[in-house]
Design a protein around this motif. Structure first.
Motif, PDB file in Angstrom:
ATOM      1  N   SER A 226       0.932  -1.116   0.048  1.00  0.00           N
ATOM      2  CA  SER A 226      -0.158   0.012   0.031  1.00  0.00           C
ATOM      3  C   SER A 226       0.660   1.308  -0.014  1.00  0.00           C
ATOM      4  O   SER A 226       2.188   1.104   0.250  1.00  0.00           O
ATOM      5  CB  SER A 226      -0.653   0.078   1.045  1.00  0.00           C
ATOM      6  OG  SER A 226      -0.025   0.265   2.304  1.00  0.00           O
ATOM      7  N   LYS A 228       0.880   3.802   2.019  1.00  0.00           N
ATOM      8  CA  LYS A 228       1.550   4.306   3.287  1.00  0.00           C
ATOM      9  C   LYS A 228       1.848   3.274   4.192  1.00  0.00           C
ATOM     10  O   LYS A 228       0.989   2.791   5.103  1.00  0.00           O
ATOM     11  CB  LYS A 228       0.465   5.228   3.930  1.00  0.00           C
ATOM     12  CG  LYS A 228       0.144   6.601   2.929  1.00  0.00           C
ATOM     13  CD  LYS A 228      -1.117   7.156   3.692  1.00  0.00           C
ATOM     14  CE  LYS A 228      -1.520   8.573   2.769  1.00  0.00           C
ATOM     15  NZ  LYS A 228      -2.834   8.957   2.747  1.00  0.00           N
ATOM     16  N   VAL A 230       3.087   2.190   7.717  1.00  0.00           N
ATOM     17  CA  VAL A 230       2.715   2.720   9.388  1.00  0.00           C
ATOM     18  C   VAL A 230       3.450   2.157  10.228  1.00  0.00           C
ATOM     19  O   VAL A 230       3.894   1.039  10.189  1.00  0.00           O
ATOM     20  CB  VAL A 230       1.020   2.415   9.683  1.00  0.00           C
ATOM     21  CG1 VAL A 230       0.309   3.344   8.896  1.00  0.00           C
ATOM     22  CG2 VAL A 230       0.970   1.073   9.658  1.00  0.00           C
ATOM     23  N   LYS A 238      -4.348   1.134  15.967  1.00  0.00           N
ATOM     24  CA  LYS A 238      -5.566   1.331  14.996  1.00  0.00           C
ATOM     25  C   LYS A 238      -6.280   0.022  14.965  1.00  0.00           C
ATOM     26  O   LYS A 238      -7.547  -0.120  14.754  1.00  0.00           O
ATOM     27  CB  LYS A 238      -4.985   1.871  13.616  1.00  0.00           C
ATOM     28  CG  LYS A 238      -4.652   3.273  13.488  1.00  0.00           C
ATOM     29  CD  LYS A 238      -4.011   3.467  12.103  1.00  0.00           C
ATOM     30  CE  LYS A 238      -3.329   5.148  12.286  1.00  0.00           C
ATOM     31  NZ  LYS A 238      -4.434   6.096  12.093  1.00  0.00           N
ATOM     32  N   ASN A 292      -5.271   3.697   3.287  1.00  0.00           N
ATOM     33  CA  ASN A 292      -5.141   3.641   4.749  1.00  0.00           C
ATOM     34  C   ASN A 292      -5.539   2.472   5.472  1.00  0.00           C
ATOM     35  O   ASN A 292      -6.305   1.818   5.150  1.00  0.00           O
ATOM     36  CB  ASN A 292      -5.598   4.931   5.203  1.00  0.00           C
ATOM     37  CG  ASN A 292      -6.778   5.272   5.708  1.00  0.00           C
ATOM     38  OD1 ASN A 292      -7.411   4.182   6.353  1.00  0.00           O
ATOM     39  ND2 ASN A 292      -7.689   6.064   4.809  1.00  0.00           N
ATOM     40  N   ASP A 294      -6.773   2.455   8.371  1.00  0.00           N
ATOM     41  CA  ASP A 294      -8.252   2.119   8.973  1.00  0.00           C
ATOM     42  C   ASP A 294      -9.334   1.566   7.971  1.00  0.00           C
ATOM     43  O   ASP A 294     -10.039   0.810   8.506  1.00  0.00           O
ATOM     44  CB  ASP A 294      -8.529   3.829   9.125  1.00  0.00           C
ATOM     45  CG  ASP A 294      -7.730   4.379  10.508  1.00  0.00           C
ATOM     46  OD1 ASP A 294      -7.494   3.713  11.244  1.00  0.00           O
ATOM     47  OD2 ASP A 294      -7.088   5.442  10.302  1.00  0.00           O
ATOM     48  N   GLU A 295      -9.239   2.258   6.819  1.00  0.00           N
ATOM     49  CA  GLU A 295     -10.099   1.257   6.142  1.00  0.00           C
ATOM     50  C   GLU A 295      -9.955   0.018   5.722  1.00  0.00           C
ATOM     51  O   GLU A 295     -10.965  -0.862   5.557  1.00  0.00           O
ATOM     52  CB  GLU A 295     -10.277   2.149   4.580  1.00  0.00           C
ATOM     53  CG  GLU A 295     -10.443   3.590   4.448  1.00  0.00           C
ATOM     54  CD  GLU A 295     -10.050   4.307   3.180  1.00  0.00           C
ATOM     55  OE1 GLU A 295      -9.531   3.760   2.432  1.00  0.00           O
ATOM     56  OE2 GLU A 295     -10.140   5.734   3.115  1.00  0.00           O
TER      57      GLU A 295
END
Length: 303
Positions: A226, A228, A230, A238, A292, A294-295
């Motif tokens: 992806s 981004k 983290v 998260k 992201n 969270d999604e």
């Protein structure tokens, strides 16, 4: 007629791809160590990933070949396991190279597994396919040998792409299930220092990216991650939030090493900082559904 071959396609990632491609190809063949049979219109053909035994005929007239073969790295790095991790990747890739060269009508495009672990431990720099820095340790040297075995043999009539894949988050397999379990029982805190980066991709984006590479005929090495990465501390925080668990006990490096020993795995799998970005996918116009974390968590936990 469009034909897809997936070598070692019975595992988690293989099934993600079968679900994605089942209505896009007239014929799907899975090369498996299990018995030869046909289930729900999908043909399973036995192979040992080392020698010819008749399976190689299936490669004739294939549109796409995807090779996922290789012993899981989720184990203790004993001398025996290290040898098997390396050989399972090299031997399967070499025998497929030979099979492709022997075909009258070889597969048009061959996508071979690789790993985003090929880049060095990095807290300071995002690693892409052009400027990424290759490190030097057991996992990295396996990845280098694997890609060398893949690209060294020229296949003039078959395009080649190495998939430097990161952690694929899915509902039915991979790293997400044990991480979710840890978070649910209160051990969803940071692991080690927590500043190490996690490069991840949602299973739908994984399948879509492979579809995109085939459509666009992208060759060479490509990061399947992806956009981004983290930090581990954010990733776990998260995940706790998505599950609805209020706290998470952190696991320091010492505890992780003990825990890893008992569950027969290696602490490197969570302690290495994989700070990898999908430069080539983005440059070619690929759109991520789950950009992201969270999604991604929301979708994975959606009943």
């Amino acid at each position: 007629m469009k034909k897809l071959i997936i070598a070692a396609g019975t595992g988690f990632l293989g099934q993600v791809l079968v679900n994605h491609f089942k209505n896009k190809f007239e014929e799907i063949v899975i090369l498996t160590r299990g018995k030869s049979q046909t289930i729900d219109g999908i043909k399973y053909v036995n192979w040992n990933a080392k020698t010819f035994s008749g399976w190689e005929k299936e490669l004739e007239n294939a549109t796409v070949l995807i090779n996922l073969a290789g012993k899981s790295v989720d184990c203790r790095y004993t001398k025996e396991n290290k040898k098997e991790i390396l050989l399972s990747r090299i031997e399967s890739t070499k025998v497929l190279n030979q099979a492709v060269l022997n075909c009258k009508n070889p597969p048009k495009h061959w996508l071979n597994s690789s790993t985003s672990t090929i880049y060095r431990f990095s807290l300071d720099k995002e690693m892409d396919e052009v400027n990424g820095e290759i490190g030097n340790d057991f996992s990295i040297n396996v990845a280098l040998s694997w890609e060398k075995a893949f690209f060294k043999t020229e296949t003039p009539n078959t395009l080649k792409t190495a998939l430097r894949t990161s952690i694929v988050l899915g509902k039915k397999g991979g790293a997400f299930i044990p991480l979710k379990t840890l978070a649910k029982i209160g051990f969803g805190g940071k692991q080690g220092k927590g500043n190490q980066f996690v490069s991840w991709i949602h299973e739908e984006d994984f399948a879509n990216a492979i579809d995109f590479i085939v459509q666009k005929e992208i060759t060479g090495v490509i990061n399947i991650v992806s956009p981004k990465p983290v930090s581990n501390v954010d990733f776990m925080q998260k995940l706790r939030k998505a599950i609805g668990f209020p706290f998470g006990i952190p696991m320091n490096t010492f505890l992780l090493k003990i825990g890893s020993f008992f569950i027969r795995t290696e602490p490197e799998l969570v302690l290495k900082s994989r700070n990898v970005i999908p430069k080539r996918l983005l440059e070619n116009g690929f759109k991520f559904k789950f950009g992201n974390i969270d999604e991604a968590f929301k979708k994975l936990l959606n009943k």
